[in-house]
Write a protein that holds these residues in place. Structure first.
Motif, PDB file in Angstrom:
ATOM      1  N   SER A  62       2.940  -0.676   3.541  1.00  0.00           N
ATOM      2  CA  SER A  62       1.914   0.112   4.474  1.00  0.00           C
ATOM      3  C   SER A  62       2.799   0.364   5.610  1.00  0.00           C
ATOM      4  O   SER A  62       3.141  -0.520   6.242  1.00  0.00           O
ATOM      5  N   ARG A  63       2.721   1.553   6.089  1.00  0.00           N
ATOM      6  CA  ARG A  63       3.411   1.780   7.448  1.00  0.00           C
ATOM      7  C   ARG A  63       2.552   1.223   8.642  1.00  0.00           C
ATOM      8  O   ARG A  63       3.192   1.007   9.553  1.00  0.00           O
ATOM      9  N   ALA A  64       1.298   1.487   8.443  1.00  0.00           N
ATOM     10  CA  ALA A  64       0.448   0.971   9.407  1.00  0.00           C
ATOM     11  C   ALA A  64       0.600  -0.518   9.743  1.00  0.00           C
ATOM     12  O   ALA A  64       0.584  -1.085  10.813  1.00  0.00           O
ATOM     13  N   LEU A  65       0.628  -1.111   8.653  1.00  0.00           N
ATOM     14  CA  LEU A  65       0.865  -2.407   8.463  1.00  0.00           C
ATOM     15  C   LEU A  65       2.292  -2.939   9.433  1.00  0.00           C
ATOM     16  O   LEU A  65       2.287  -3.868  10.066  1.00  0.00           O
ATOM     17  N   ALA A  66       3.301  -2.265   8.853  1.00  0.00           N
ATOM     18  CA  ALA A  66       4.588  -2.454   9.542  1.00  0.00           C
ATOM     19  C   ALA A  66       4.450  -2.387  10.933  1.00  0.00           C
ATOM     20  O   ALA A  66       5.247  -3.161  11.798  1.00  0.00           O
ATOM     21  N   ALA A  67       3.913  -1.494  11.313  1.00  0.00           N
ATOM     22  CA  ALA A  67       3.854  -1.164  12.872  1.00  0.00           C
ATOM     23  C   ALA A  67       2.902  -2.190  13.561  1.00  0.00           C
ATOM     24  O   ALA A  67       3.275  -2.565  14.583  1.00  0.00           O
ATOM     25  N   LEU A  68       1.978  -2.652  12.787  1.00  0.00           N
ATOM     26  CA  LEU A  68       0.986  -3.690  13.696  1.00  0.00           C
ATOM     27  C   LEU A  68       1.489  -4.926  13.557  1.00  0.00           C
ATOM     28  O   LEU A  68       1.180  -5.684  14.629  1.00  0.00           O
ATOM     29  N   ALA A  69       2.566  -5.289  12.609  1.00  0.00           N
ATOM     30  CA  ALA A  69       2.734  -6.521  12.452  1.00  0.00           C
ATOM     31  C   ALA A  69       3.403  -7.318  13.582  1.00  0.00           C
ATOM     32  O   ALA A  69       2.674  -8.563  13.769  1.00  0.00           O
ATOM     33  N   PRO A  70       4.191  -6.905  14.410  1.00  0.00           N
ATOM     34  CA  PRO A  70       4.823  -7.254  15.495  1.00  0.00           C
ATOM     35  C   PRO A  70       3.936  -7.756  16.738  1.00  0.00           C
ATOM     36  O   PRO A  70       4.005  -8.675  17.618  1.00  0.00           O
ATOM     37  N   THR A  71       2.573  -7.179  16.647  1.00  0.00           N
ATOM     38  CA  THR A  71       1.406  -7.170  17.565  1.00  0.00           C
ATOM     39  C   THR A  71       0.743  -8.325  17.148  1.00  0.00           C
ATOM     40  O   THR A  71      -0.083  -8.476  18.092  1.00  0.00           O
ATOM     41  N   GLY A 110       2.297   2.552  -5.251  1.00  0.00           N
ATOM     42  CA  GLY A 110       1.076   1.738  -4.786  1.00  0.00           C
ATOM     43  C   GLY A 110      -0.084   2.600  -4.428  1.00  0.00           C
ATOM     44  O   GLY A 110       0.118   3.834  -4.216  1.00  0.00           O
ATOM     45  N   ASN A 111      -1.119   2.107  -4.406  1.00  0.00           N
ATOM     46  CA  ASN A 111      -2.503   2.896  -3.773  1.00  0.00           C
ATOM     47  C   ASN A 111      -2.131   3.109  -2.237  1.00  0.00           C
ATOM     48  O   ASN A 111      -1.508   2.596  -1.520  1.00  0.00           O
ATOM     49  N   LEU A 112      -2.976   3.874  -1.982  1.00  0.00           N
ATOM     50  CA  LEU A 112      -3.226   4.334  -0.450  1.00  0.00           C
ATOM     51  C   LEU A 112      -3.639   2.858   0.213  1.00  0.00           C
ATOM     52  O   LEU A 112      -4.431   2.137  -0.228  1.00  0.00           O
ATOM     53  N   ALA A 113      -2.762   2.581   1.160  1.00  0.00           N
ATOM     54  CA  ALA A 113      -3.027   1.154   1.924  1.00  0.00           C
ATOM     55  C   ALA A 113      -4.282   1.290   2.859  1.00  0.00           C
ATOM     56  O   ALA A 113      -4.464   2.446   3.365  1.00  0.00           O
ATOM     57  N   THR A 114      -5.030   0.314   2.565  1.00  0.00           N
ATOM     58  CA  THR A 114      -6.317   0.212   3.480  1.00  0.00           C
ATOM     59  C   THR A 114      -5.974   0.199   4.798  1.00  0.00           C
ATOM     60  O   THR A 114      -6.599   0.937   5.821  1.00  0.00           O
ATOM     61  N   GLU A 115      -4.860  -0.297   5.425  1.00  0.00           N
ATOM     62  CA  GLU A 115      -4.470  -0.227   6.835  1.00  0.00           C
ATOM     63  C   GLU A 115      -4.167   1.100   7.106  1.00  0.00           C
ATOM     64  O   GLU A 115      -4.757   1.628   8.418  1.00  0.00           O
ATOM     65  N   ASP A 116      -3.474   2.038   6.556  1.00  0.00           N
ATOM     66  CA  ASP A 116      -3.231   3.409   6.665  1.00  0.00           C
ATOM     67  C   ASP A 116      -4.402   4.173   6.921  1.00  0.00           C
ATOM     68  O   ASP A 116      -4.576   5.147   7.810  1.00  0.00           O
ATOM     69  N   LEU A 117      -5.359   4.066   5.972  1.00  0.00           N
ATOM     70  CA  LEU A 117      -6.580   4.653   5.825  1.00  0.00           C
ATOM     71  C   LEU A 117      -7.321   4.407   7.045  1.00  0.00           C
ATOM     72  O   LEU A 117      -7.957   5.290   7.859  1.00  0.00           O
ATOM     73  N   VAL A 118      -7.514   3.031   7.604  1.00  0.00           N
ATOM     74  CA  VAL A 118      -8.339   2.691   8.686  1.00  0.00           C
ATOM     75  C   VAL A 118      -7.781   3.018   9.786  1.00  0.00           C
ATOM     76  O   VAL A 118      -8.515   3.560  10.726  1.00  0.00           O
ATOM     77  N   TRP A 119      -6.465   3.107   9.979  1.00  0.00           N
ATOM     78  CA  TRP A 119      -5.685   3.639  11.330  1.00  0.00           C
ATOM     79  C   TRP A 119      -6.158   4.990  11.412  1.00  0.00           C
ATOM     80  O   TRP A 119      -6.601   5.523  12.507  1.00  0.00           O
ATOM     81  N   GLN A 120      -6.002   5.956  10.292  1.00  0.00           N
ATOM     82  CA  GLN A 120      -6.251   7.385  10.455  1.00  0.00           C
ATOM     83  C   GLN A 120      -7.803   7.535  11.057  1.00  0.00           C
ATOM     84  O   GLN A 120      -8.128   8.230  11.825  1.00  0.00           O
ATOM     85  N   LEU A 121      -8.918   6.782  10.303  1.00  0.00           N
ATOM     86  CA  LEU A 121     -10.256   7.046  10.486  1.00  0.00           C
ATOM     87  C   LEU A 121     -10.686   6.470  11.862  1.00  0.00           C
ATOM     88  O   LEU A 121     -11.185   7.162  12.489  1.00  0.00           O
ATOM     89  N   ASP A 122     -10.063   5.369  12.371  1.00  0.00           N
ATOM     90  CA  ASP A 122     -10.225   5.054  13.603  1.00  0.00           C
ATOM     91  C   ASP A 122      -9.809   6.119  14.660  1.00  0.00           C
ATOM     92  O   ASP A 122     -10.687   6.450  15.622  1.00  0.00           O
ATOM     93  N   GLY A 123      -8.602   6.522  14.532  1.00  0.00           N
ATOM     94  CA  GLY A 123      -8.086   7.593  15.271  1.00  0.00           C
ATOM     95  C   GLY A 123      -9.050   8.754  15.554  1.00  0.00           C
ATOM     96  O   GLY A 123      -8.966   9.652  16.311  1.00  0.00           O
TER      97      GLY A 123
END
Length: 314
Positions: free
Chosen positions: A296-305, A254-267
């Protein structure tokens, strides 16, 4: 809380490829109404650039065989930039007739992939793209040029950077406003990215005309992206939920997940204009329709929230 890092751009344009590069490699062929809703949700999440589809023959990529219907269904509900991929002059004619406002062409840095993907040599494919770019520009449509297999090819192995630069420079000469450098099978590492960007800069193709398109096969996509940003690149391709791979390169994940990218850039305090929770809800919604979880790892982490009213929606 963000912690800026010196040497990064203040803003990055996220070039969302999920509806095209993502869905083209999914086993499930989605109804056109679902694709249109996907695009609308991505735009509502703040993504200004969303690559909608590809005007390739349906027999090539049946998952995208409804390009005209998608543009008609979207109508005015399109993001600020809504490019479509065109493989040749006939594809361009179809795209223009359907009302496309921006197009992209897809070249290969290697002979093996050019023959499998385009049924032509590299030289033949570039020669065929020249009139496509010219005609699109005459019609007032900006053109993006993709270069695939920039760091490795499943049939040829490591790809010489000079070979990649030659294709990128040709696309720039044709008049492509933006050149996206693709690590199609995800084997590149930051040193290779730095070397390619430096070579292109010496050849007169600066970072202001470049984008990067990384796959995450070996977990290097975010590291490679950060390196590219430090070298002045400000447009990064990504796919919501990490959708897609490449139908002509079996080793491409898969491509770079947009959520992973945005999480990094937000940080890092880099502005993208993307609402991460809204994007994550959209990707969860799409994963449900595809019947599989997102990588997406960021998506998996965010999903429960996340609250997920979209579960009851179409």
């Amino acid at each position: 809380m963000s912690t800026p890092l010196a040497g990064l751009p203040a803003r990055v344009e996220v070039y969302e490829v999920g509806p095209r590069d993502g869905l083209q490699n999914e086993a499930v062929a989605l109804p056109v109404e679902v694709k249109a809703e996907f695009v609308r949700r991505l735009a509502a999440a703040g993504l200004r650039t969303v690559e909608l589809t590809s005007f390739v023959p349906k027999r090539w990529i049946p998952q995208l065989g409804d390009a005209e219907e998608l543009l008609a269904l979207l109508g005015g509900d399109q993001p600020a930039r809504a490019p479509v991929l065109v493989p040749n002059e006939k594809g361009l004619e179809r795209a223009v007739a359907a009302g496309a406002r921006e197009v992209a062409v897809f070249a290969s840095a290697t002979e093996s992939f050019a023959r499998r993907n385009l049924n032509r040599t590299v030289a033949e494919s570039l020669a065929a793209f020249a009139p496509v770019v010219e005609q699109a520009r005459t019609a007032g449509l900006p053109v993006r040029g993709y270069v695939s297999m920039c760091f490795g090819d499943p049939w040829e192995g490591a790809v010489p950077l000079e070979q990649v630069a030659a294709v990128a420079l040709r696309l720039a000469e044709f008049g492509c406003a933006e050149i996206s450098l693709g690590d199609t099978i995800g084997v590149g590492t930051p040193g290779q990215v730095a070397a390619l960007l430096a070579l292109l800069d010496r050849e007169g193709l600066g970072a202001d005309r470049l984008a990067v398109h990384f796959h995450d096969t070996y977990g290097q996509a975010l590291a490679n992206t950060l390196l590219a940003l430090q070298h002045g690149v400000t447009t990064v391709d990504a796919s919501a939920g990490g959708l897609g791979g490449c139908p002509y390169a079996g080793s491409a994940t898969g491509n770079l997940a947009t959520e992973d990218l945005v999480w990094q850039l937000d940080g890092l305090g880099v502005d993208t204009g993307v609402d991460l929770p809204a994007l994550a809800r959209t990707s969860l919604w799409m994963a449900d329709r595809l019947g599989r979880p997102s990588p997406s790892r960021a998506l998996a982490a965010l999903a429960p929230t996340l609250t997920t009213p979209t579960d009851q929606e179409s």
